[in-house]
Design a protein around this motif. Sequence first.
Motif, PDB file in Angstrom:
ATOM      1  N   MET A 108       0.851  -1.193   0.000  1.00  0.00           N
ATOM      2  CA  MET A 108       0.000   0.000   0.000  1.00  0.00           C
ATOM      3  C   MET A 108       0.880   1.233   0.000  1.00  0.00           C
ATOM      4  SD  MET A 108      -2.611   1.495   2.884  1.00  0.00           S
ATOM      5  CE  MET A 108      -4.213   0.857   2.439  1.00  0.00           C
ATOM      6  N   ALA A 109       0.563   2.177  -0.869  1.00  0.00           N
ATOM      7  CA  ALA A 109       1.319   3.426  -0.914  1.00  0.00           C
ATOM      8  C   ALA A 109       0.432   4.572  -0.447  1.00  0.00           C
ATOM      9  CB  ALA A 109       1.808   3.690  -2.335  1.00  0.00           C
ATOM     10  N   VAL A 110       0.897   5.299   0.553  1.00  0.00           N
ATOM     11  CA  VAL A 110       0.147   6.447   1.058  1.00  0.00           C
ATOM     12  C   VAL A 110       0.591   7.682   0.278  1.00  0.00           C
ATOM     13  CG1 VAL A 110      -0.430   7.823   3.092  1.00  0.00           C
ATOM     14  CG2 VAL A 110       0.099   5.378   3.336  1.00  0.00           C
ATOM     15  N   LEU A 111      -0.355   8.362  -0.347  1.00  0.00           N
ATOM     16  CA  LEU A 111      -0.003   9.503  -1.188  1.00  0.00           C
ATOM     17  C   LEU A 111       0.510  10.669  -0.346  1.00  0.00           C
ATOM     18  CD1 LEU A 111      -2.915   9.501  -3.784  1.00  0.00           C
ATOM     19  CD2 LEU A 111      -0.684   8.422  -3.917  1.00  0.00           C
ATOM     20  N   PRO A 112       1.597  11.285  -0.785  1.00  0.00           N
ATOM     21  CA  PRO A 112       2.144  12.419  -0.033  1.00  0.00           C
ATOM     22  C   PRO A 112       1.266  13.665  -0.167  1.00  0.00           C
ATOM     23  CG  PRO A 112       3.375  12.098  -2.054  1.00  0.00           C
ATOM     24  CD  PRO A 112       2.378  10.976  -1.985  1.00  0.00           C
ATOM     25  N   GLU A 113       1.327  14.510   0.843  1.00  0.00           N
ATOM     26  CA  GLU A 113       0.559  15.766   0.840  1.00  0.00           C
ATOM     27  C   GLU A 113       1.443  16.918   0.377  1.00  0.00           C
ATOM     28  OE1 GLU A 113      -0.225  16.122   4.952  1.00  0.00           O
ATOM     29  OE2 GLU A 113      -1.721  14.521   4.989  1.00  0.00           O
ATOM     30  N   LYS A 114       0.816  18.004   0.064  1.00  0.00           N
ATOM     31  CA  LYS A 114       1.512  19.273  -0.219  1.00  0.00           C
ATOM     32  C   LYS A 114       2.640  19.123  -1.239  1.00  0.00           C
ATOM     33  CE  LYS A 114       0.584  21.235   4.340  1.00  0.00           C
ATOM     34  NZ  LYS A 114       0.562  20.174   5.366  1.00  0.00           N
ATOM     35  N   THR A 174      -5.044  12.627   2.829  1.00  0.00           N
ATOM     36  CA  THR A 174      -5.905  13.807   2.900  1.00  0.00           C
ATOM     37  C   THR A 174      -6.314  14.306   1.515  1.00  0.00           C
ATOM     38  OG1 THR A 174      -3.923  15.166   2.940  1.00  0.00           O
ATOM     39  CG2 THR A 174      -4.910  14.596   5.074  1.00  0.00           C
ATOM     40  N   LEU A 175      -5.872  13.608   0.465  1.00  0.00           N
ATOM     41  CA  LEU A 175      -6.218  14.054  -0.882  1.00  0.00           C
ATOM     42  C   LEU A 175      -7.646  13.633  -1.235  1.00  0.00           C
ATOM     43  CD1 LEU A 175      -2.951  13.244  -2.898  1.00  0.00           C
ATOM     44  CD2 LEU A 175      -3.396  15.053  -1.250  1.00  0.00           C
ATOM     45  N   ASP A 176      -8.218  14.314  -2.219  1.00  0.00           N
ATOM     46  CA  ASP A 176      -9.579  14.039  -2.644  1.00  0.00           C
ATOM     47  C   ASP A 176      -9.657  12.665  -3.314  1.00  0.00           C
ATOM     48  OD1 ASP A 176     -12.360  14.977  -3.335  1.00  0.00           O
ATOM     49  OD2 ASP A 176     -11.564  14.513  -5.334  1.00  0.00           O
ATOM     50  N   SER A 177     -10.494  11.795  -2.766  1.00  0.00           N
ATOM     51  CA  SER A 177     -10.415  10.406  -3.225  1.00  0.00           C
ATOM     52  C   SER A 177     -10.953  10.227  -4.647  1.00  0.00           C
ATOM     53  CB  SER A 177     -11.091   9.450  -2.252  1.00  0.00           C
ATOM     54  OG  SER A 177     -12.453   9.754  -2.173  1.00  0.00           O
ATOM     55  N   GLN A 178     -11.902  11.045  -5.072  1.00  0.00           N
ATOM     56  CA  GLN A 178     -12.390  10.947  -6.446  1.00  0.00           C
ATOM     57  C   GLN A 178     -11.287  11.343  -7.442  1.00  0.00           C
ATOM     58  OE1 GLN A 178     -15.083   9.511  -7.406  1.00  0.00           O
ATOM     59  NE2 GLN A 178     -14.664   9.889  -9.584  1.00  0.00           N
ATOM     60  N   ALA A 179     -10.595  12.431  -7.138  1.00  0.00           N
ATOM     61  CA  ALA A 179      -9.497  12.876  -8.007  1.00  0.00           C
ATOM     62  C   ALA A 179      -8.387  11.830  -8.027  1.00  0.00           C
ATOM     63  CB  ALA A 179      -8.950  14.216  -7.518  1.00  0.00           C
ATOM     64  N   VAL A 180      -8.120  11.256  -6.867  1.00  0.00           N
ATOM     65  CA  VAL A 180      -7.089  10.232  -6.778  1.00  0.00           C
ATOM     66  C   VAL A 180      -7.475   9.016  -7.613  1.00  0.00           C
ATOM     67  CG1 VAL A 180      -6.079   8.525  -5.193  1.00  0.00           C
ATOM     68  CG2 VAL A 180      -6.114  10.955  -4.568  1.00  0.00           C
ATOM     69  N   TYR A 181      -8.748   8.653  -7.546  1.00  0.00           N
ATOM     70  CA  TYR A 181      -9.225   7.495  -8.300  1.00  0.00           C
ATOM     71  C   TYR A 181      -9.037   7.714  -9.802  1.00  0.00           C
ATOM     72  CZ  TYR A 181     -12.308   3.752  -9.830  1.00  0.00           C
ATOM     73  OH  TYR A 181     -12.812   2.627 -10.424  1.00  0.00           O
TER      74      TYR A 181
END
Length: 512
Positions: free
Chosen positions: A115-121, A169-176
Amino acid sequence: MIFELNQKEPELFSGDLLAYFIRESEGKTVPCPSKAVRRKLKHAWKSGDFTGKKGQTFLFYPAASTKNPSAYRVLVIGLGKAADANDNNARREQLRLAAGTAVRQAAGLKVKSMMAVLPEKTGLEDSEVAECLTEGLILGSYRFDKYKSKKEDQDDSIAIEAFSLQAGTLDSQAVYEGMNQGKRAADAACRARDMANEPGNGWPPAKFAEFAQRLARKHKLSCEIIEKDAMKKLGMGGILGVNQGSAEPPKLVILKYEGGSKKTDPTLMLVGKGLTFDAGGISLKPGQGMEDMKYDMCGGAAVLSAMQAIAQERPQGINVLALVPSTENLPASTALKPGDIITHYNGKTSEIINTDAEGRLILADALAYGIATYAPDAVIDLATLTGAVIIGLGNHRTGLMATDDSLAEQILTAGDRAGEPLWRLPLGPEYSEQIKSQVADIKNTGGRGGGTSTAAAYLHEFVGDTPWAHLDIAGTAWNFTEKSYIPKGPSGIAVRTLVDLVRHWQGKKKGS
Ligand code: BES
Ligand code: MN
Ligand code: ZN
């Protein structure tokens, strides 16, 4: 391979490896969203052992007694320093590189689920973060072991079976959406690598035809294969000439995607050199390294693989055509000889000086035929065309030659976004002068100087006034600049550039 968005808290992920990406920063605190990981990193950070530098990693095994986090391993990967505020492409590349570093290490640890956790900022759109990280994970974990009789245990790594992204904390729809974009493009690039990795006897011209037909059936594209007999009737003296020494029948593969509904919607034509093995013909190449000439079909592989992603995405308001002329170039008593004169599809005659300058011969027929038949609004060809481009640009950039500045600009931009940089080289009357023949309209080599541009000058004879760009990928299709997400062997170059180009296409409307 499974690739999905996972909504679970990272702490609850119980797979083999949980990955966090961290920026190098001068500050005292570790910029990581997980408190548990921050705590773990404290000493490594203080001592300077792990500071988030590009390529750095930090691995730990959360104690079984603590339930946070519960993955078997946690890997923290350095992204490097924050890229220049207005350099989005550098930021995109940082993510791909870090993801590539992560999966290399993961494969060495025989990780099966990650699992990769997306970085913020990051300064990027949420969708872009997911897109680039996904690309790096998929491209970096590529392997080709089809011909190894003992799989997996031969080297010390295995294939990762399941990836998931955690949006944080990123928007999950955009991430998808970004994840799926990245996946389609990276899968297509891996497909091109598969084709290229196939040896000459595993990937004859007929395989390009099969691939295109399968793709057409699956995605409702139209596909046409021009066979040898039809080539004779059409007068395709270039591809037939190169094929003369080969026992494998030549193919001209044509695949059409129609996303345009209006007459004014543009048609983009892609042409890829599909030389499945280039021995040089009668102008035989030296033996040393000749095996690499199985990669001489990377242009064709790029074009058909890009069509796969385009067919999945189905962009509207644009038609995309792909043409792949395909044959081998071998010496034989029947082969084309230096001094022979051939007649191309458009009636131009050409004196063969060197039978090893064969790519331009097969491309010339495909370009002239495609333009005459489909009247596209723009044409892009891709070919491992000249050794000279490696002398000029090394293995770092694809050579670009174009008759149209806005087309060239769009391709350069797409290449930068994809992390597949190009550099523009000249076309012009001086180079065309070099390929004039005493006995025919043109000849197929232009002497010692400017080999990449004289090859392009040859192709230029077959495109008329249609806006055209030529990509010489001889230096980038394999042995491309070492990157974590590009393993040794074929790079899959230009596939993601083409997909990006089509996504952002800004063509002139017909008649404007
Ligand atoms: N496929 C080769 C070009 C090539 C060379 C690609 C090395 C990748 C690495 C092409 O068909 C070829 O042989 N070109 C000749 C042209 C020359 C005879 C004018 C070359 O570059 O040497
Ligand atoms: Mn050649
Ligand atoms: Zn070649």
